[in-house]
Design a protein around this motif. Structure first.
Motif: not given
Lengths: 158, 694
Positions: A34-35, A37, A41, A61-65, A67-69
């Motif tokens: 999990f990276l 953005n 990333y 898997i790209r997430v914006m932050c 903190g979203r994980i």
């Protein structure tokens, strides 16, 4: 890359059948990364732009932050057969959203305890910081994690 | 849902490593009815046209684009989708160039990975929802806090562009710190003269109708968000009518009460009714209600009677000596004026509250606050000012002209026990002091004690060179300011400098060594005696920052200054949208920089908040499904932008889409999975995980 010739020999003709990796003699771990953005990333993109070769075992898997994980994502990945999970975040103080990376590291620490109780080694769940400029660091973090999980062998949840 | 995969070869960048046909076969095998097409350069004009046409011809609902990084061309392809009349959020890019083709040695493994990524994207894009940008009305007006150089420049720039600006200034006068300075580095311009045209323009110029100055005022509360702030301002009474007063100053002399004048750093006294300084703008005195007998007289009346009788000016009752002296009339005085709360709506808030000096008492060895004639630089500025307490004459407290000075640079700077940074302006004004002292007292001996010398900029060299070439100016480089001790011996301020704190002298220049022969003990270290000491302390955040930071929930950096959104690329923005930073409230800086920053802050408001233009809100934000919300408020605590509030009536949280930046931290924290992170929903991410591991 290590063992590439060995893998090639053992690869079936239809190379696009990824489920066979475990059947080969050489263990090829499946790792979800999990990276965020903005930093990690972007760091991965930078490694790409520099055409630095690294292990293909980590699926990003790209997430914006970071903190979203949600810790549930990580549990879900292990449940669905991942041998390892990576969480890569911005360095402390660099978070695009001020403090998401602090949340991520807090959640990771708690999660490690839970994983321990389930008999999942902490090395299978790596948290690290990679900035947008650290392409070398990205490559080494990926390769180190892949090597560490290779040593541990496939994950067997009891 | 009809899904199409448009595989970009990127010339041969991708197709050299990843065979598109093999990928197509594998993808089609897994996702039977998916459209799969390849193109050489999808981002080119032809590529975009091909994409647009193909999406329309095949009535495609969702698009997957295996190509470069979404950080490169996501926006490009989203625009193509819009042109093809498909919601731009119904697209998923697959980064097979930077993160697969270019980094995977083995072509077959690269193809496997590409297929896995594309399959995951197909699964994900089918779960994606069409999202819409929302638009809201905004106020183009601004509130500027602080009427120093940065605030004035911001206010004037905005007003000249036709924006309404309210300037909130806590002191009774406008102009900030530079109006206290007789002369300004680097070219010895007169401080008030430099600022007066700008202040004059703001008060009386063509655009002055757009600027409202609220002096003696502070921000009381701020609600709302970017585009629509409601600002509550507390205005303390001045007790003198700014419209009617002619500024003649007749009222001041008769006033029987004096106190230490804070404007002159307490060096002289002022009356209970007085101007901050001669030439202060607005040109209206103000009354200090804590000291004015009139206010004390309301309770008990004893003091007023005594003073009234003693001065013969007030025949019993309240003291009215100032009122009687006023040539305009009694109506000017508004003793019943009360504290007032003023509300203003603004789209943006510019913070330009300035900075302060490090308290030199925290470096006890320097003797500040204990030994007489040890001044900080602000106090010395007032001593040099012709409208200051000594009318510009440099005198020690016992009224003598000092023969020797020590100017201590880096007082509390570059020091891990105090402030670790260099303020960047102190050396420049220290050499300005050198120049002024030399002109006023030609034979004076001046010592510069410094850790580092910093004189950046194209104009700063001349004041430094003057000091460096001056025979009676001595430079002593100190390694540790805490190692020096200042003591008073026979009226002199004696610096004991030990070996440990003297650095090697610079470049063989004799004048850079200690050469006060009579007191000198040795090559390194020794003593110097001077009549006056001027400390150049680190520039630190002003105390006002505390209240504002708490109220606006602004992040502060480790030195206590307001933290910028980005220290280099967005230094004029705070981390709260719509709150801008100008001047030394976020970093030490000189007047030139502060003025530029004021202009820059105005630029943010002008470009971001345009009258009549709506603000568009990115739909990549969080939404609370209120039916699922248990009301635990965990999300409120983790939101870095204070974008989530609690609706007591519904017993559920809700997100202000305008403030939400779409990080998704709340979604990860919600124990009830009630927060949906648009664009990165749980379902979308779970499906990616599942397919990647299939």
């Amino acid at each position: 890359m290590q063992n590439s010739s060995a893998i090639k020999e053992n690869m079936p003709d239809n190379a696009v059948n990824i489920g066979n990796a475990k059947k080969t003699e050489v263990f090829e771990p499946r790792i979800i990364g999990f990276l965020c953005n903005w930093c990690s990333y972007a760091g991965a993109d930078k490694a790409g732009a520099a055409q630095k070769q690294y292990s293909p075992n980590v699926s990003v898997i790209r997430v914006m932050c970071s903190g979203r994980i949600d810790p549930q994502f990580i549990m879900d990945a292990f449940q669905k057969g991942a041998d390892g999970v990576m969480i890569l975040a911005c360095h402390p103080g660099d978070c695009h959203y001020k403090e998401g990376n602090y949340r991520a590291v807090q959640r990771h620490r708690l999660l490690l305890r839970l994983l321990g109780q389930l008999g999942i080694e902490g090395e299978r769940c790596r948290f690290d910081y990679v900035s947008a400029g650290e392409s070398d660091r990205f490559v080494s973090v990926i390769n180190e994690t892949v090597e560490a999980v290779k040593k541990l062998g496939p994950l067997k949840i009891k | 849902m009809k899904t199409a995969v448009y595989f970009c070869n990127c010339g041969t960048n991708i197709s050299d490593k990843i065979n598109p046909e093999k990928v197509q076969d594998a993808v089609k095998k897994k996702n039977g009815d998916v459209i799969f097409k390849t193109f050489d350069f999808l981002c080119s004009e032809e590529g975009r046209e091909f994409l647009r046409k193909d999406i329309m011809d095949n009535a495609v609902d969702a698009v997957v684009i295996p190509a470069c990084s979404p950080r490169d061309h996501e926006k490009t392809f989203m625009n193509v989708l819009s042109e093809a009349e498909v919601n731009p959020y119904m697209m998923q890019m697959v980064n097979i160039r930077e993160q697969v083709a270019w980094v995977t040695e083995d072509a077959e493994k690269a193809a496997v990975k590409a297929v896995q990524y594309i399959n995951a994207a197909i699964s994900r894009v089918n779960l994606q929802e069409p999202l819409k940008k929302k638009e809201i009305d905004v106020s183009p007006d601004a509130v500027v806090v602080g009427a120093g150089p940065a605030g004035l420049k911001a206010a004037l720039s905005l007003a000249e562009a036709g924006r309404k600006v309210t300037v909130v200034e806590k002191s009774p006068t406008i102009g900030g710190l530079p109006v206290r300075y007789e002369e300004i580095f680097p070219n010895m311009e007169c401080g008030p003269c430099m600022l007066e045209p700008i202040i004059g323009e703001a008060l009386h110029g063509d655009a002055s109708g757009n600027i409202e100055f609220l002096t003696l005022s502070e921000i009381e509360d701020v609600v709302g968000s970017y585009g629509n702030f409601n600002v509550k301002i507390k205005r303390s009474p001045r007790y003198v009518d700014t419209e009617k007063c002619i500024g003649c100053a007749e009222c001041i002399a008769p006033c029987p009460v004096s106190f230490k004048n804070p404007f002159n750093c307490g060096i002289n006294e002022r009356k209970a009714i007085d101007f901050s300084f001669a030439g202060a703008l607005p040109n209206v005195p103000y009354i200090n209600a804590e000291l004015c007998l009139r206010f004390k007289g309301f309770n008990g009346n004893e003091n007023a009677n005594v003073v009234g009788n003693a001065n013969g000016g007030a025949a019993g009752g309240f003291c009215r000596l100032c009122v009687d002296a006023c040539p305009v009339g009694e109506e000017i005085f508004k003793f019943d004026e009360k504290e007032e709360i003023i509300e203003r709506n603004a789209g943006g808030i510019i913070l330009a509250v300035g900075s302060a000096l490090y308290d030199c008492r925290k470096v006890p060895s320097l003797g500040y606050g204990k030994i007489p004639d040890v001044y900080n630089s602000l106090e010395f500025e007032r001593i040099l000012a012709s409208n200051g307490p000594t009318e510009g004459n440099i005198r020690t407290l016992d009224e003598k002209e000092p023969r020797s000075f020590a100017i201590v640079h880096c007082a509390g700077s570059l020091d891990k026990n105090h402030k670790g940074y260099c303020s960047g302006i102190c050396c420049e004004y220290a050499f300005k002091f050198n120049h002024i002292i030399r002109n006023k007292i030609p034979s004076a001996k001046i010592y510069h004690l410094y850790k580092e010398l910093v004189v950046p900029g194209k104009e700063s060299g001349s004041l430094y060179s003057k000091a460096a070439e001056d025979k009676n100016t001595v430079f002593i480089r100190i390694s540790d300011i805490n190692g020096m001790a200042v003591a008073e011996e026979g009226g002199k301020k004696v610096f004991s400098i030990n070996d440990a704190c003297v650095c090697g002298s610079g470049g063989g220049n004799e004048s850079r060594k200690i050469e006060s022969a009579d007191d000198r003990d040795g090559e390194n270290g020794g003593k110097i005696s001077v009549d006056a000491v001027i400390l150049c302390p680190a520039v630190v955040p002003a105390r006002d920052i505390d209240g504002l930071a708490g109220m606006l929930e602004l992040v502060r950096d480790r030195n206590g200054f307001f933290e910028e959104l980005h220290g280099r690329t967005d230094a004029g923005r705070s981390k709260i949208k719509g709150i801008y930073l100008a001047g030394s409230c976020h970093s030490p800086m000189d007047i030139k920089e502060a003025m530029s920053e004021g202009m820059a802050a105005a630029g943010y408001v002008l470009s971001g908040l345009v009258a009549g233009k709506k603000l568009s809100i990115d739909p990549i934000s969080a939404v609370v499904e209120q039916a699922r919300c248990s009301g635990c408020k965990v999300c409120i605590g983790v939101c870095p932008y204070k974008a989530i509030s609690f609706d007591e009536e519904k017993g559920a949280s809700f997100v202000n889409e305008l403030l939400c930046q779409g990080c998704g931290t709340c979604a990860a924290a919600c124990p009830s999975s009630a927060v949906k992170a648009n664009g990165f929903t749980d379902a979308e991410i779970f499906s990616e995980i599942g397919i990647m591991l299939a």
